[in-house]
Design a protein around this motif. Structure first.
Motif, short mmCIF file in Angstrom:
data_model
loop_
_atom_site.label_atom_id
_atom_site.label_comp_id
_atom_site.label_asym_id
_atom_site.label_seq_id
_atom_site.Cartn_x
_atom_site.Cartn_y
_atom_site.Cartn_z
N THR A 295 0.86 -1.18 0.00
CA THR A 295 0.00 0.00 0.00
C THR A 295 0.90 1.24 0.00
O THR A 295 2.11 1.15 0.17
CB THR A 295 -0.91 0.05 1.25
OG1 THR A 295 -0.08 0.03 2.43
CG2 THR A 295 -1.87 -1.14 1.29
N GLY A 296 0.28 2.39 -0.18
CA GLY A 296 1.00 3.66 -0.08
C GLY A 296 1.28 4.27 -1.44
O GLY A 296 1.55 3.55 -2.41
N LEU A 297 1.18 5.59 -1.52
CA LEU A 297 1.45 6.31 -2.75
C LEU A 297 2.95 6.50 -2.88
O LEU A 297 3.54 7.43 -2.33
CB LEU A 297 0.74 7.67 -2.75
CG LEU A 297 0.89 8.52 -4.01
CD1 LEU A 297 0.44 7.76 -5.24
CD2 LEU A 297 0.11 9.83 -3.87
N VAL A 298 3.58 5.58 -3.60
CA VAL A 298 5.03 5.58 -3.81
C VAL A 298 5.28 5.59 -5.31
O VAL A 298 4.61 4.88 -6.06
CB VAL A 298 5.67 4.33 -3.17
CG1 VAL A 298 7.17 4.31 -3.41
CG2 VAL A 298 5.37 4.27 -1.68
N GLY A 299 6.24 6.40 -5.75
CA GLY A 299 6.56 6.43 -7.17
C GLY A 299 6.57 7.85 -7.71
O GLY A 299 6.57 8.82 -6.95
N THR A 300 6.56 7.96 -9.03
CA THR A 300 6.66 9.25 -9.72
C THR A 300 5.44 9.41 -10.62
O THR A 300 5.07 8.47 -11.33
CB THR A 300 7.96 9.27 -10.55
OG1 THR A 300 9.07 9.07 -9.68
CG2 THR A 300 8.13 10.60 -11.28
N PRO A 301 4.77 10.58 -10.58
CA PRO A 301 3.45 10.74 -11.21
C PRO A 301 3.31 10.17 -12.61
O PRO A 301 2.36 9.43 -12.88
CB PRO A 301 3.24 12.26 -11.19
CG PRO A 301 3.94 12.69 -9.94
CD PRO A 301 5.15 11.80 -9.85
N TYR A 302 4.20 10.47 -13.55
CA TYR A 302 4.04 10.00 -14.92
C TYR A 302 4.06 8.47 -15.02
O TYR A 302 3.48 7.91 -15.95
CB TYR A 302 5.16 10.53 -15.82
CG TYR A 302 5.12 12.02 -16.06
CD1 TYR A 302 3.94 12.67 -16.41
CD2 TYR A 302 6.28 12.77 -15.95
CE1 TYR A 302 3.91 14.04 -16.64
CE2 TYR A 302 6.27 14.15 -16.17
CZ TYR A 302 5.08 14.78 -16.53
OH TYR A 302 5.07 16.12 -16.75
N TYR A 303 4.72 7.82 -14.09
CA TYR A 303 5.01 6.39 -14.22
C TYR A 303 4.21 5.51 -13.26
O TYR A 303 4.24 4.29 -13.39
CB TYR A 303 6.51 6.15 -13.99
CG TYR A 303 7.36 6.96 -14.94
CD1 TYR A 303 7.63 6.49 -16.23
CD2 TYR A 303 7.84 8.21 -14.59
CE1 TYR A 303 8.38 7.24 -17.12
CE2 TYR A 303 8.59 8.97 -15.48
CZ TYR A 303 8.85 8.49 -16.75
OH TYR A 303 9.57 9.25 -17.62
N VAL A 304 3.50 6.10 -12.31
CA VAL A 304 2.85 5.32 -11.26
C VAL A 304 1.58 4.65 -11.80
O VAL A 304 0.89 5.19 -12.66
CB VAL A 304 2.54 6.23 -10.05
CG1 VAL A 304 1.41 7.21 -10.36
CG2 VAL A 304 2.23 5.40 -8.82
N ALA A 305 1.28 3.45 -11.31
CA ALA A 305 0.14 2.67 -11.78
C ALA A 305 -1.17 3.20 -11.19
O ALA A 305 -1.18 3.77 -10.09
CB ALA A 305 0.32 1.20 -11.41
N PRO A 306 -2.29 3.01 -11.89
CA PRO A 306 -3.56 3.57 -11.41
C PRO A 306 -4.00 3.03 -10.06
O PRO A 306 -4.59 3.77 -9.26
CB PRO A 306 -4.56 3.20 -12.52
CG PRO A 306 -3.88 2.16 -13.36
CD PRO A 306 -2.42 2.40 -13.22
N GLU A 307 -3.72 1.75 -9.78
CA GLU A 307 -4.16 1.21 -8.48
C GLU A 307 -3.40 1.85 -7.32
O GLU A 307 -3.91 1.93 -6.20
CB GLU A 307 -4.04 -0.32 -8.45
CG GLU A 307 -2.64 -0.87 -8.65
CD GLU A 307 -2.31 -1.19 -10.10
OE1 GLU A 307 -1.52 -2.13 -10.33
OE2 GLU A 307 -2.84 -0.49 -11.00
N VAL A 308 -2.19 2.32 -7.57
CA VAL A 308 -1.44 3.04 -6.54
C VAL A 308 -2.08 4.40 -6.30
O VAL A 308 -2.30 4.81 -5.15
CB VAL A 308 0.04 3.20 -6.95
CG1 VAL A 308 0.81 4.02 -5.91
CG2 VAL A 308 0.70 1.85 -7.14
N VAL A 309 -2.39 5.11 -7.38
CA VAL A 309 -3.03 6.43 -7.27
C VAL A 309 -4.38 6.32 -6.57
O VAL A 309 -4.76 7.18 -5.77
CB VAL A 309 -3.20 7.06 -8.66
CG1 VAL A 309 -3.90 8.41 -8.55
CG2 VAL A 309 -1.86 7.23 -9.35
N ALA A 310 -5.11 5.23 -6.84
CA ALA A 310 -6.44 5.05 -6.27
C ALA A 310 -6.42 4.72 -4.78
O ALA A 310 -7.47 4.72 -4.13
CB ALA A 310 -7.19 3.95 -7.03
N GLY A 311 -5.24 4.44 -4.25
CA GLY A 311 -5.13 4.15 -2.82
C GLY A 311 -5.50 2.73 -2.45
O GLY A 311 -5.74 2.43 -1.29
#
Length: 282
Positions: free
Chosen positions: A171-187
């Motif tokens: 879990t957790g919002l980790v990564g860089t905006p252009y490259y991060v996967a949608p399930e990460v952004v969705a929390g």
């Protein structure tokens, strides 16, 4: 640098000039005191991390995660030694003198398909090896892909890595905006397939010179990632083969259960025919 870790480090290595700087630390050239061999020394002071428990935890687990991954594929920047105390974490790594993929793409623009496929195969091999060891990188991007030699691309910087080897979800919002996967952004909870999404963005960039999901701000970019509306603009993709687009669709699939694994990427016909087989890579 200071403390017991620095003293132990300096008994085995001669520390040279700074060659890079990141958000939390520095990278210096260093040399083995016994053999004179050159390495890169990544130093992360802990003082700047203590304001955020997650950042500190990630820095402290980086040596273990990187050691596990570096033994799983030759396409991972190898970790040769680690020194840690209350003040800092010091990692002695492969010296990748060829620079990073971001700089190469900024200078050259889109790559020919055979070259893009070869580099994508090396990245997929690094991820497949890491995933077999239970390590997800979680920040795959061109800035973290380094050339050890002209055609030898290696995945580095495991400072955001997550451990899933015991079956625990990440879990957790980790990564860089252009490259991060949608399930990460969705929390939501997520799996190691977030790395495959990020690798798909890297491949899209290598082939077209642009990223598939973007906005004027990080928030707008996250919205574009969540929509996941994958397009192939004719101006950028007119010369890109159907096989490459097919692989991109399978890597940039919003549904993680249908998204390719890193091993499946290595077996895709476009990778096998243009980038070499998995056996030839790793």
């Amino acid at each position: 640098m200071s403390g017991a870790a620095e003293e132990a480090l300096r008994r085995e290595y001669v520390v040279g000039e700074e060659i890079g700087r990141g958000r939390f630390g520095t990278v210096r050239r260093c040399y083995s005191a016994a053999t004179g061999a050159a390495f890169a020394l990544k130093t992360t002071p802990k003082a700047a991390l203590r304001a955020d428990p997650l950042d500190l935890a990630l820095a402290e687990q980086e040596p273990k995660a990187h050691l596990l991954a570096s033994g799983a594929s030759r396409s991972v920047v190898a970790l040769h030694a680690a020194f840690e105390d209350a003040d800092a974490v010091h990692l002695v790594l492969d010296l990748c003198a060829g620079g990073d993929l971001f700089s190469a793409l900024a200078a050259r623009g889109p790559l020919p398909e055979p070259e893009a496929a070869r580099l994508a195969a090396q990245l997929a091999d690094a991820l497949a090896g890491s995933h077999r060891r239970g390590v997800a990188h979680r920040d795959v991007k061109p800035d973290n892909l380094f050339f050890f030699a002209d055609d030898d691309l290696r995945l580095g910087d495991f400072g955001s890595a997550g451990w899933f080897g015991d079956g625990r979800p990440m879990t957790g919002l980790v990564g860089t905006p252009y490259y991060v996967a949608p399930e990460v952004v969705a929390g939501r909870e997520y799996t190691e397939k977030v790395d495959v999404w990020s690798a798909g963005v890297v491949l899209y960039l290598m082939l077209s010179g642009t990223v598939p999901f973007y906005g004027a701000t990080a928030a707008e970019t996250f919205e574009a990632v969540l929509r996941g509306n994958l397009r192939f603009p004719p101006r950028a993709f007119s010369a890109v083969s159907p096989g490459a687009k097919d692989l991109l669709r399978r890597m940039l699939c919003r549904d993680p259960s249908r998204r390719f694994s890193a091993d499946q990427v290595l077996r895709h016909p476009w990778i096998v025919s243009r980038g070499g087989s998995a056996a030839a890579v790793g």
